[in-house]
Design a protein around this motif. Structure first.
Motif, short mmCIF file in Angstrom:
data_model
loop_
_atom_site.label_atom_id
_atom_site.label_comp_id
_atom_site.label_asym_id
_atom_site.label_seq_id
_atom_site.Cartn_x
_atom_site.Cartn_y
_atom_site.Cartn_z
N GLY A 265 -3.71 -1.34 -6.56
CA GLY A 265 -3.76 -0.44 -7.71
C GLY A 265 -2.43 -0.21 -8.37
N GLY A 266 -1.53 -1.18 -8.27
CA GLY A 266 -0.18 -1.00 -8.79
C GLY A 266 -0.07 -0.97 -10.30
N VAL B 16 2.95 1.57 -3.35
CA VAL B 16 2.18 2.01 -4.53
C VAL B 16 1.85 3.50 -4.41
N GLU B 17 1.47 3.94 -3.21
CA GLU B 17 1.16 5.36 -3.02
C GLU B 17 2.36 6.24 -3.32
N LEU B 18 3.55 5.80 -2.90
CA LEU B 18 4.76 6.59 -3.15
C LEU B 18 5.14 6.57 -4.62
N MET B 19 4.97 5.43 -5.28
CA MET B 19 5.25 5.37 -6.73
C MET B 19 4.31 6.29 -7.50
N ALA B 20 3.10 6.43 -7.00
CA ALA B 20 2.10 7.24 -7.72
C ALA B 20 2.31 8.74 -7.53
N LYS C 277 0.83 -1.22 0.00
CA LYS C 277 0.00 0.00 0.00
C LYS C 277 0.86 1.26 0.00
N PRO C 278 1.77 1.44 0.97
CA PRO C 278 2.59 2.66 0.91
C PRO C 278 3.52 2.70 -0.28
#
Length: 356
Positions: free
Chosen positions: A266-267, A231-235, A228-229
Motif C-alpha cells: 500500500g505504499g 509503509v506503516e511508519l510513513m503513513a 510492511k513496517p
C-alpha cells in the motif's frame, strides 16, 4: 525571483537537502554511545568516585578490568563490563586504551553469554568502543559481528537497540556491510523496526539505511519483509518516523524486488499523501520514490495517477524546493503520457491488479 531557503546535510557519505521548516535535526538518530543508565540513582556518588579514580589511574585500572572480564565469577565479569562500558562512554581517549589492553575479545565472549545483563553490558561496551574509528576494524576482525546479530535477535530491549547501533558503527567500514548482511542481520533489524519502542525503531532504521547501500543487503531487507513496517511508519505522521522510513525506502527502491513489495504493502497512496500534506523534506523524498517507481512501469503510473497524484504534484512543482520541483515536473510528464503500453506493461498491470 523565487529562492529556496535550504541547507544541505550529509548522512553516511550521501548528501540530502535539509528541508525541515522547523529546523529539526537529521532524519536519523546518531546511534552514539549508550543512552541507558548503568547505575541506579543511589550509586551516583560511587560513579563520580569511580570516574575520578579512573582519570588518575586509567591504565592500571583498565588492565585490571580487562583481567576481570575473564574471571570465573559472573558478578566480577558483569561489574568489569559495566565499568569498561562507563569508561568508554565518558572519555573518548579511553576507547583506544581499552582496545589496546585486550578488552575486545573477552567482551565479545560476554555478548554470547546466556546471562541477559552480562550480554547487555558486553554489547554496550562494544558499542561504546566502536565509536572510535580506529577500533572498528579490530572489533569486526575479532569476530563481533555474529554475536552482535545474535544479541539483536534474542537480547533484552536495550541489548537489541545497542547491538543495532554497534552494527551501524561497524558498517561504516565498507567491507563490513556485506559481512553483516550475510550474518543474518536483516530479519532481526526488520523485527526491531516493527516491534521496537521509538528508540529501537530509530536505531533499526539507521542501521538499515547504512547497510542497504549494498545491493545484496537491499534484496535481503526486502525478502525479510521490511516494506510492511516502512509503509506503516510513513503513513503514521504522529510516529516521528516518516522521514526515517522514507529515506530507507528511497535506498531500497533501486532494486527490482523492492518495487512490487512497496506497491503490495500500500505504499503508493501513502506516498501520494506525503506529497500532498508532508513537510518539504518529506515531499521531496516521496516524489523521488514515486518517480523511480514510475519510470519503467506503465502499470505503476496508472496506479499513481488514480490515487489523485497530479494535483499535489502540480502544487509541488510550483512551490517545492528546486530538486522537488524538477522531480515533480518529470513525474507529471510521465503520468500524462498515454498509458496503452506494450504487452509486457499489460502483463505487469494485470499482475498488480490494475485494469487494462
Amino acid at each position: 525571483m523565487e529562492t529556496d531557503v535550504q541547507s544541505n546535510f550529509t548522512y553516511m557519505g550521501r548528501t540530502f537537502t535539509n528541508l525541515s521548516i522547523n529546523g529539526s535535526s537529521s532524519a536519523f538518530s546518531d546511534c552514539n554511545s549508550d543512552r541507558s543508565g548503568e547505575f541506579p540513582t543511589a550509586s551516583s556518588q560511587s560513579r563520580q568516585l569511580f570516574l575520578s579514580c579512573a582519570s588518575e589511574n586509567s591504565d592500571e585500572l583498565i588492565q585490571q578490568l580487562v583481567s576481570d572480564l575473564e574471571s570465573s565469577s559472573i558478578d566480577e565479569q558483569k561489574q568489569a563490563a559495566i565499568e569498561i562500558r562507563l569508561l568508554a562512554k565518558n572519555k573518548p581517549e579511553n576507547r583506544i586504551k581499552i582496545a589496546r589492553a585486550g578488552a575486545i575479545k573477552p567482551l565479545i565472549s560476554l555478548i554470547s553469554s546466556t546471562d541477559p545483563q552480562l550480554q547487555e553490558n558486553g554489547v554496550t561496551a562494544i558499542l561504546n568502543l566502536s565509536l572510535c574509528d580506529e577500533n572498528k576494524e579490530l572489533i569486526a576482525a575479532s569476530g563481533a559481528i555474529k554475536p552482535l546479530v545474535r544479541a539483536l535477535k534474542v537480547g533484552t530491549s536495550t541489548a537489541r537497540e545497542n547491538a543495532a547501533c554497534a552494527l551501524l558503527r561497524l558498517s561504516q567500514v565498507e567491507e563490513n556491510k556485506i559481512a553483516i548482511g550475510r550474518s543474518g542481520a536483516m530479519p532481526p533489524l526488520v523485527n526491531l523496526l516493527e516491534t521496537g519502542n521509538f528508540r529501537g525503531k530509530k536505531d533499526a532504521s539507521t542501521a538499515l539505511y547504512s547497510l542497504c547501500s549494498v545491493k545484496e543487503n537491499k534484496v535481503r531487507a526486502v525478502q525479510a519483509g521490511v516494506m510492511k513496517p516502512l509503509v506503516e511508519l510513513m503513513a503514521d505522521f504522529s510516529s516521528n518516523m516518516v522521514d526515517k522510513s522514507a529515506f530507507v525506502v528511497s535506498e531500497l527502491i533501486s532494486v527490482a524486488e523492492a518495487r512490487p513489495a512497496l506497491v503490495d504493502e500500500g505504499g503508493i497512496p501513502v506516498l501520494v499523501e506525503i506529497v500532498e500534506v508532508g513537510t518539504q523534506r518529506q515531499k521531496e523524498i516521496a516524489v523521488a520514490i514515486l518517480l523511480q517507481l514510475c519510470e519503467d512501469s506503465v502499470a505503476y503510473r496508472t496506479m499513481v495517477a488514480r490515487e489523485g497524484a497530479i494535483p499535489p504534484l502540480v502544487a509541488l512543482s510550483q512551490s517545492g524546493t528546486s530538486r522537488a520541483k524538477r522531480k515533480a515536473e518529470k513525474l507529471i510528464d510521465l503520468l500524462r503520457q498515454p498509458r496503452s503500453g506494450n504487452a509486457a506493461a499489460t502483463a505487469v498491470a494485470r499482475t498488480s491488479g490494475v485494469p487494462v
